[in-house]
Scaffold this active site. Structure first.
Site, mmCIF file in Angstrom:
data_model
loop_
_atom_site.group_PDB
_atom_site.id
_atom_site.type_symbol
_atom_site.label_atom_id
_atom_site.label_comp_id
_atom_site.label_asym_id
_atom_site.label_seq_id
_atom_site.Cartn_x
_atom_site.Cartn_y
_atom_site.Cartn_z
ATOM 1 N N PRO A 195 0.822 -1.211 0.000
ATOM 2 C CA PRO A 195 0.000 0.000 0.000
ATOM 3 C C PRO A 195 0.855 1.259 0.000
ATOM 4 O O PRO A 195 1.971 1.261 0.518
ATOM 5 C CB PRO A 195 -0.803 -0.114 1.302
ATOM 6 N N ASP A 196 0.322 2.315 -0.624
ATOM 7 C CA ASP A 196 0.987 3.599 -0.474
ATOM 8 C C ASP A 196 0.610 4.166 0.894
ATOM 9 O O ASP A 196 0.013 3.474 1.723
ATOM 10 C CB ASP A 196 0.639 4.548 -1.623
ATOM 11 N N PHE A 197 0.944 5.422 1.134
ATOM 12 C CA PHE A 197 0.730 5.951 2.476
ATOM 13 C C PHE A 197 -0.612 6.655 2.645
ATOM 14 O O PHE A 197 -1.287 6.463 3.647
ATOM 15 C CB PHE A 197 1.865 6.923 2.840
ATOM 16 N N ARG A 198 -1.029 7.449 1.681
ATOM 17 C CA ARG A 198 -2.112 8.389 1.951
ATOM 18 C C ARG A 198 -3.375 8.188 1.123
ATOM 19 O O ARG A 198 -4.312 8.962 1.261
ATOM 20 C CB ARG A 198 -1.595 9.822 1.754
ATOM 21 N N ASN A 211 11.033 4.737 -2.032
ATOM 22 C CA ASN A 211 10.519 3.495 -1.456
ATOM 23 C C ASN A 211 11.560 2.806 -0.571
ATOM 24 O O ASN A 211 12.764 2.901 -0.814
ATOM 25 C CB ASN A 211 10.080 2.550 -2.566
ATOM 26 N N ASP A 224 11.044 -0.586 0.143
ATOM 27 C CA ASP A 224 10.713 -1.998 0.003
ATOM 28 C C ASP A 224 11.817 -2.835 -0.640
ATOM 29 O O ASP A 224 11.680 -4.055 -0.755
ATOM 30 C CB ASP A 224 9.411 -2.165 -0.794
ATOM 31 N N HIS A 248 14.780 7.661 1.015
ATOM 32 C CA HIS A 248 14.174 7.490 2.339
ATOM 33 C C HIS A 248 14.767 6.301 3.081
ATOM 34 O O HIS A 248 14.152 5.766 4.000
ATOM 35 C CB HIS A 248 12.654 7.335 2.216
#
Length: 273
Positions: free
Chosen positions: A58-61, A132, A134, A151
């Site tokens: 999932p993305d964040f927002r 990302n 991941d 990040h």
């Protein structure tokens, strides 16, 4: 001096002459012809959460499906607290519980990841900047030397005690997370955190060291922002008086990469790499 004047005039539109167009047509067809030409030497990719959503991450927002919309079970004061360094140092358990759900190794790279791998294999990729954490860029085979994980990453972890800073690898952290243990340093018993950037921490030094090399691309993107979270864009150099030479794919990332790959005659699948 004349050579410098000509160079600035042609590439940046300085000196009175119009900048030479980068693309012969503002379309995916124009982009594909440029990629296949001798003029295309270095491609910079800047990617975020949108390229991993088709992998199941999932993305964040995004309302309803985003990570911040589905953290009720972690008893947080507010959703972003799970990624705040101050909260983590006092209450690391929610983050590590979430990490079990999203840990690298459970997901496979997407078409977009493998398209970037093709750019690398064909000698066109200068660098990939990713937001990302991941590690799917690494899984897809991108050379770490061409990768800037803005990040941070789960790939390594460190003890948080300034006097220690012992480093740990992915397998070490994975074993502890899936044993439902809060990772503690074997050297000093301090709290160990994956090297992802939390709110309240600085971005990696590598990001700042290499950012200058794509400052022109950032200017293009910032001057013409698009709201779509999974938008594909190609930017070209332009002069201050020139119209933008941007091409936008207004659709999902994987479909855009497949469409461009078809025009290039490339096969975007791990078995073809």
């Amino acid at each position: 001096v004349e050579l410098l004047r000509t160079l600035l005039s042609r590439t940046l539109g300085l000196g009175g002459d119009k900048a030479e167009p980068v693309l012969d047509e503002l379309s995916l067809q124009g982009v594909s012809r440029f990629l296949k030409s001798d003029r295309c030497k270095n491609v910079v990719c800047m990617v975020g959460a949108g390229i991993s959503t088709s992998a199941g991450i999932p993305d964040f927002r995004s309302p309803g499906t985003g990570l911040y919309s589905n953290l009720q079970s972690y008893d947080l004061p507010y959703p972003e607290a799970i990624f705040e360094i101050g909260f983590f140092k006092k209450h690391p358990e929610p983050f590590f519980a979430l990490a079990r759900e999203l840990y690298p190794g459970q997901f496979k790279p997407t078409v977009c990841h493998y398209f970037m791998r093709l750019l690398q294999d064909k000698g066109l990729l200068l660098r990939c900047y990713t937001q990302n954490i991941d590690t799917l860029e690494r899984v897809a085979g991108l050379d770490p030397e061409l990768l800037v994980e803005a990040h941070g990453t789960f790939f390594t972890s460190h003890c948080l005690r300034p006097s220690c800073r012992q480093r740990y690898g992915l397998a070490w952290m994975r074993e502890r997370i899936f044993s439902s243990l809060v990772p503690k340093c074997e050297k000093c018993q301090g709290l160990v955190k994956p090297d992802i950037v939390f709110f309240g921490e600085n971005l990696p030094s590598r990001f700042f060291a290499l950012l200058e090399s794509v400052s022109g691309v950032w200017d293009v993107l910032n001057a013409h922002p698009h709201p779509q979270p999974e938008l594909g864009r190609v930017g070209g150099l332009r002069g201050p008086e020139e119209p933008p030479q941007d091409v936008a794919w207004l659709g999902d990332c994987d479909s855009g990469c497949l469409a461009l790959a078809e025009l290039l005659g490339w096969k975007v699948h791990p078995q073809h790499l």
